[in-house]
Design a protein around this motif. Structure first.
Motif, PDB file in Angstrom:
ATOM      1  N   THR A 314      14.439 -13.772  42.297  1.00  0.00           N
ATOM      2  CA  THR A 314      14.564 -13.502  40.813  1.00  0.00           C
ATOM      3  C   THR A 314      13.108 -13.728  40.278  1.00  0.00           C
ATOM      4  O   THR A 314      12.458 -12.811  39.476  1.00  0.00           O
ATOM      5  N   LYS A 315      12.220 -14.296  40.893  1.00  0.00           N
ATOM      6  CA  LYS A 315      10.973 -14.629  40.543  1.00  0.00           C
ATOM      7  C   LYS A 315       9.929 -13.354  40.896  1.00  0.00           C
ATOM      8  O   LYS A 315       9.142 -12.665  40.359  1.00  0.00           O
ATOM      9  N   VAL A 316      10.350 -12.822  42.389  1.00  0.00           N
ATOM     10  CA  VAL A 316       9.632 -11.751  42.764  1.00  0.00           C
ATOM     11  C   VAL A 316      10.170 -10.410  41.917  1.00  0.00           C
ATOM     12  O   VAL A 316       9.264  -9.694  41.512  1.00  0.00           O
ATOM     13  N   SER A 317      11.367 -10.215  41.577  1.00  0.00           N
ATOM     14  CA  SER A 317      11.915  -9.105  40.433  1.00  0.00           C
ATOM     15  C   SER A 317      11.085  -9.289  39.145  1.00  0.00           C
ATOM     16  O   SER A 317      10.699  -8.319  38.515  1.00  0.00           O
ATOM     17  N   LYS A 318      10.772 -10.533  38.827  1.00  0.00           N
ATOM     18  CA  LYS A 318      10.010 -10.702  37.435  1.00  0.00           C
ATOM     19  C   LYS A 318       8.494 -10.182  37.651  1.00  0.00           C
ATOM     20  O   LYS A 318       8.088  -9.543  36.697  1.00  0.00           O
ATOM     21  N   ALA A 319       8.014 -10.446  38.867  1.00  0.00           N
ATOM     22  CA  ALA A 319       6.402  -9.807  39.308  1.00  0.00           C
ATOM     23  C   ALA A 319       6.817  -8.401  38.997  1.00  0.00           C
ATOM     24  O   ALA A 319       5.758  -7.877  38.678  1.00  0.00           O
ATOM     25  N   ILE A 320       7.645  -7.601  39.508  1.00  0.00           N
ATOM     26  CA  ILE A 320       7.740  -6.428  39.689  1.00  0.00           C
ATOM     27  C   ILE A 320       7.765  -5.885  38.281  1.00  0.00           C
ATOM     28  O   ILE A 320       7.104  -4.918  37.941  1.00  0.00           O
ATOM     29  N   MET A 321       8.675  -6.353  37.467  1.00  0.00           N
ATOM     30  CA  MET A 321       8.902  -5.974  36.146  1.00  0.00           C
ATOM     31  C   MET A 321       7.628  -6.091  35.307  1.00  0.00           C
ATOM     32  O   MET A 321       7.271  -5.282  34.639  1.00  0.00           O
ATOM     33  N   TYR A 322       6.815  -7.034  35.505  1.00  0.00           N
ATOM     34  CA  TYR A 322       5.541  -7.413  35.046  1.00  0.00           C
ATOM     35  C   TYR A 322       4.624  -6.165  35.481  1.00  0.00           C
ATOM     36  O   TYR A 322       3.834  -5.724  34.453  1.00  0.00           O
ATOM     37  N   ALA A 323       4.604  -5.773  36.624  1.00  0.00           N
ATOM     38  CA  ALA A 323       3.756  -4.555  36.952  1.00  0.00           C
ATOM     39  C   ALA A 323       4.007  -3.446  36.467  1.00  0.00           C
ATOM     40  O   ALA A 323       3.424  -2.540  36.101  1.00  0.00           O
ATOM     41  N   LEU A 324       5.375  -3.096  36.284  1.00  0.00           N
ATOM     42  CA  LEU A 324       5.816  -1.834  35.567  1.00  0.00           C
ATOM     43  C   LEU A 324       5.655  -1.856  34.094  1.00  0.00           C
ATOM     44  O   LEU A 324       5.232  -0.824  33.222  1.00  0.00           O
ATOM     45  N   GLU A 325       5.707  -3.055  33.424  1.00  0.00           N
ATOM     46  CA  GLU A 325       5.608  -3.330  32.045  1.00  0.00           C
ATOM     47  C   GLU A 325       4.007  -3.126  31.528  1.00  0.00           C
ATOM     48  O   GLU A 325       3.598  -2.610  30.536  1.00  0.00           O
ATOM     49  N   ASN A 326       3.258  -3.424  32.532  1.00  0.00           N
ATOM     50  CA  ASN A 326       1.843  -3.058  32.376  1.00  0.00           C
ATOM     51  C   ASN A 326       0.828  -2.213  33.213  1.00  0.00           C
ATOM     52  O   ASN A 326      -0.185  -2.683  33.746  1.00  0.00           O
ATOM     53  N   ARG A 327       1.708  -1.150  33.485  1.00  0.00           N
ATOM     54  CA  ARG A 327       1.297  -0.065  34.082  1.00  0.00           C
ATOM     55  C   ARG A 327      -0.127   0.403  33.816  1.00  0.00           C
ATOM     56  O   ARG A 327      -1.176   0.563  34.691  1.00  0.00           O
ATOM     57  N   ALA A 328      -0.356   0.688  32.501  1.00  0.00           N
ATOM     58  CA  ALA A 328      -1.658   1.323  32.110  1.00  0.00           C
ATOM     59  C   ALA A 328      -2.783   0.423  32.154  1.00  0.00           C
ATOM     60  O   ALA A 328      -3.941   0.744  32.753  1.00  0.00           O
ATOM     61  N   VAL A 329      -2.608  -1.140  32.208  1.00  0.00           N
ATOM     62  CA  VAL A 329      -3.694  -1.712  32.166  1.00  0.00           C
ATOM     63  C   VAL A 329      -4.020  -1.950  33.652  1.00  0.00           C
ATOM     64  O   VAL A 329      -5.175  -1.847  33.996  1.00  0.00           O
ATOM     65  N   SER A 330      -3.275  -1.803  34.542  1.00  0.00           N
ATOM     66  CA  SER A 330      -3.552  -2.085  35.951  1.00  0.00           C
ATOM     67  C   SER A 330      -3.965  -0.720  36.562  1.00  0.00           C
ATOM     68  O   SER A 330      -5.182  -0.713  37.247  1.00  0.00           O
ATOM     69  N   GLU A 331      -3.565   0.549  35.982  1.00  0.00           N
ATOM     70  CA  GLU A 331      -4.405   1.838  36.422  1.00  0.00           C
ATOM     71  C   GLU A 331      -5.722   1.812  35.913  1.00  0.00           C
ATOM     72  O   GLU A 331      -6.499   2.314  36.785  1.00  0.00           O
ATOM     73  N   ASN A 332      -6.003   1.295  34.841  1.00  0.00           N
ATOM     74  CA  ASN A 332      -7.238   1.414  34.187  1.00  0.00           C
ATOM     75  C   ASN A 332      -8.429   0.377  35.124  1.00  0.00           C
ATOM     76  O   ASN A 332      -9.437   0.927  35.664  1.00  0.00           O
ATOM     77  N   LYS A 333      -7.611  -0.667  35.394  1.00  0.00           N
ATOM     78  CA  LYS A 333      -8.508  -1.578  36.359  1.00  0.00           C
ATOM     79  C   LYS A 333      -8.688  -1.186  38.061  1.00  0.00           C
ATOM     80  O   LYS A 333      -9.798  -1.141  38.329  1.00  0.00           O
ATOM     81  N   VAL A 334      -7.783  -0.536  38.320  1.00  0.00           N
ATOM     82  CA  VAL A 334      -7.729   0.010  39.701  1.00  0.00           C
ATOM     83  C   VAL A 334      -8.675   1.300  39.665  1.00  0.00           C
ATOM     84  O   VAL A 334      -9.426   1.477  40.683  1.00  0.00           O
ATOM     85  N   ARG A 335      -8.649   1.902  38.667  1.00  0.00           N
ATOM     86  CA  ARG A 335      -9.665   2.886  38.784  1.00  0.00           C
ATOM     87  C   ARG A 335     -11.275   2.700  38.692  1.00  0.00           C
ATOM     88  O   ARG A 335     -11.991   3.297  39.159  1.00  0.00           O
ATOM     89  N   GLN A 336     -11.447   1.671  37.835  1.00  0.00           N
ATOM     90  CA  GLN A 336     -12.729   1.029  37.594  1.00  0.00           C
ATOM     91  C   GLN A 336     -12.858   0.363  39.197  1.00  0.00           C
ATOM     92  O   GLN A 336     -14.403   0.578  39.601  1.00  0.00           O
ATOM     93  N   GLU A 337     -12.007  -0.280  39.877  1.00  0.00           N
ATOM     94  CA  GLU A 337     -12.487  -0.763  41.275  1.00  0.00           C
ATOM     95  C   GLU A 337     -12.397   0.099  42.436  1.00  0.00           C
ATOM     96  O   GLU A 337     -13.414   0.066  43.381  1.00  0.00           O
ATOM     97  N   CYS A 338     -11.496   1.164  42.334  1.00  0.00           N
ATOM     98  CA  CYS A 338     -11.202   1.972  43.509  1.00  0.00           C
ATOM     99  C   CYS A 338     -11.225   3.358  43.357  1.00  0.00           C
ATOM    100  O   CYS A 338     -11.259   4.292  44.302  1.00  0.00           O
ATOM    101  N   GLY A 339     -11.401   3.872  42.085  1.00  0.00           N
ATOM    102  CA  GLY A 339     -11.396   5.347  41.663  1.00  0.00           C
ATOM    103  C   GLY A 339     -10.001   5.774  41.638  1.00  0.00           C
ATOM    104  O   GLY A 339      -9.081   5.246  41.621  1.00  0.00           O
TER     105      GLY A 339
END
Length: 556
Positions: A314-339
């Motif tokens: 259940t905790k792993v599922s919650k972590a995955i949901m967090y990643a989906l809910e905050n997709r835009a924030v993660s994409e911006n940070k990834v592009r800054q770090e890795c292009g």
């Protein structure tokens, strides 16, 4: 006339012979019960003397009484030792079975989420659960020096590595690159950027802390159960050597009256003095350390590892949901770090699905072991005075003591026993023991056993305090609407007790699984998965309700 005299002498000898044989007849039942078969009255015994025991018979009586005393004292120790070992084995098997079940359900979750890419989660998942099982299997060095050694793995580090290795697969799913896959260099960059991006929020840190605390506490309990059993096994050896040294006194107490043809049993206070001074004093110094050890085990018998393993998926599922809910924030940070994403064609691979460890049917329906552990704790608590009253058990045996102190065997004759009875088996009391001359012999192993028990108690108490602090932290977090790991039993309603994993995509605690085909909302602000739950709103009403109740109470 001479014939008449000879006949009278023969009759007298026969009469005397018969009279001499009567007392020994009273001891035959005792000898038979203890398998004493020697018949060598021609050589009197060196300790008891008496017309009924020769040297061989006396030696057999001494051996039989020594064994009886040893069995009487080691019986409770052996039962307690078996209780500790059986509980340890049962708890360890239970948690190991749950770990395989949890791995199976988490693997099923990844199969549903990542489909063709789910095989890439097999190794990270296996590494996580291998370390979990390593913690549960590890007992460490049971010596005094080895008890303070830490666990073989740091599960906070293991959990962080698991989510770091999962990040490229999860990010690939977020971008919906079904027919593509990241280049090896881009995957390495994603892992290196994990700490900066924090794609799963605080869930990995919370999960790592919870797993580490609960599983290390379970490991400590398993280890200390083994320590207790090992210590008790060592005390059995001490008692065996003590019974050898005490064999002569035991013979004088329980056997000499029989060798003199008396049916009277030893006086009770006489037996208590001999048993406490000769055998009980050997282990009396373990009385306090053992009681402390039992109290320490009692404080740690609620196993949070059971809950942690059941809720891991259940905790792993919650972590995955967090990643989906905050997709835009993660994409911006990834592009800054890795292009931008660097991808390549997905090579043709087999569609093998991730597999988990072996699943045993008897573990799938296993309930939390709380009831069994409570029963175990209650049984163990009854042994707190195990060593204090151990030697007195000898005097509960009919061969070693009468019910009172009148007209009984007092060590010299059948009469009253008028000497004072010593208060206890403690070493300090033995200087007042009328049946012991000088200080009773001490075994050098006993002090070391006491140190082990005291150290075991300290470790048990330290983990129980950690649990208390975590519970307090949970209560404080609950006021902020956050979910803690110390909330007690709270299992998902759809928890698969059959362990097949086929229905593993249901809701957990009212939280839906991420929709695999629905694009997450685009936002630049991280969204906490459970931040706006009804539970949070309810917590705001608590002060108002309390104030209302207080006002009504004042009016009445």
């Amino acid at each position: 006339m001479r014939c008449l005299v000879v006949l009278l002498l023969l009759a007298g000898c026969a009469s005397l012979s018969a009279a001499a044989g009567v007392p020994c007849a009273l001891s035959l039942e005792f000898f038979g019960r203890h398998n004493v078969t020697a018949d060598d009255n021609d050589v009197p015994g060196q300790i008891c003397g008496g017309q009924c025991c020769g040297r061989g018979r006396e030696l057999q009586v001494q051996t039989a009484l020594r064994r009886a005393a040893e069995a009487s004292t080691t019986g409770p120790i052996l039962r307690t030792e078996n209780l500790l070992l059986n509980t340890k084995r049962s708890l360890q098997d239970h948690l190991m079975g749950l770990s395989h079940l949890s791995q199976n359900k988490t693997a099923t979750l990844f199969t549903q989420l990542y489909r063709g890419h789910a095989t890439r989660t097999v190794q990270p998942l296996a590494n996580l659960y291998d370390d979990i099982r390593l913690i549960l299997r590890s007992e460490g060095d049971l010596s005094t020096e080895g008890l303070s050694a830490g666990p073989p793995k740091d599960l906070t580090v293991t959990t962080k590595k698991f989510f770091r290795d999962l990040f490229p697969v999860a990010y690939h799913n977020v971008l919906k690159l079904d027919v593509k896959q990241f280049t090896p260099d881009y995957e390495i960059c994603l892992k290196d950027a994990y700490d900066t991006v924090q794609p799963f929020g605080d869930v990995p840190q919370q999960l790592g802390t919870s797993l580490s605390r609960s599983l290390e506490a379970a490991r400590a309990l398993l280890q200390m159960l083994a320590v207790g059993a090992d210590t008790l096994s060592a005390t059995e050896r001490v008692l065996a050597s003590g019974a050898d040294n005490c064999a002569e006194r035991l013979l004088r107490t329980g056997g000499c009256s029989r060798c003199h043809g008396h049916e009277a049993r030893p006086c009770r206070n006489y037996c208590l003095n001999v048993a406490r001074g000769c055998i009980g004093s050997l282990l009396s110094e373990l009385d306090g350390p053992w009681a402390g050890y039992v109290e320490g085990v009692e404080r740690l018998t609620k196993v949070d590892a059971d809950v942690a393993l059941r809720e891991l998926e259940t905790k792993v599922s919650k972590a995955i949901m967090y990643a989906l809910e905050n997709r835009a924030v993660s994409e911006n940070k990834v592009r800054q770090e890795c292009g931008p994403p660097a991808t390549m064609e997905k090579p043709g691979t087999s569609s093998a699905l991730p597999t988990a460890g072996p699943i045993r049917r008897d573990n799938l329906r296993a309930p939390p072991p709380d009831t069994e552990l409570l029963q175990f704790a209650a049984t163990l608590a009854s042994t707190k005075k195990l060593f204090a009253g151990l030697s007195d058990r000898i005097c509960d045996e009919p061969d070693f003591a009468a019910d009172d102190n009148e007209k009984c065997w007092n060590g010299n004759a059948v009469a009253d026993y008028t000497k004072p009875v010593v208060a206890s088996a403690s070493l300090s009391d033995q200087k007042y023991n009328p049946e012991i001359s000088g200080s009773p012999p001490q075994d050098s192993r006993v002090a070391s056993l006491g140190d082990r028990l005291q150290q075991a108690r300290q470790l048990l108490v330290s983990y129980s305090r950690t649990k208390e602090l975590s519970a307090e932290a949970f209560m404080q977090g609950d006021e902020a609407g956050e979910e803690g790991s110390g909330s007690g039993r709270s299992y998902p309603d759809d928890y698969d007790s059959e362990g097949s994993g086929d229905d593993g995509s249901g809701d957990h605690d009212g939280q839906s699984r991420p929709d695999l085909h629905e694009s997450p909302p685009d936002s630049s602000t991280p969204k906490v998965f459970n931040g706006a739950s009804p539970r949070h709103s309810a917590s705001l009403l608590v002060p108002l309700l309390c104030a209302l109740v207080a006002s009504i109470a004042r009016l009445t």
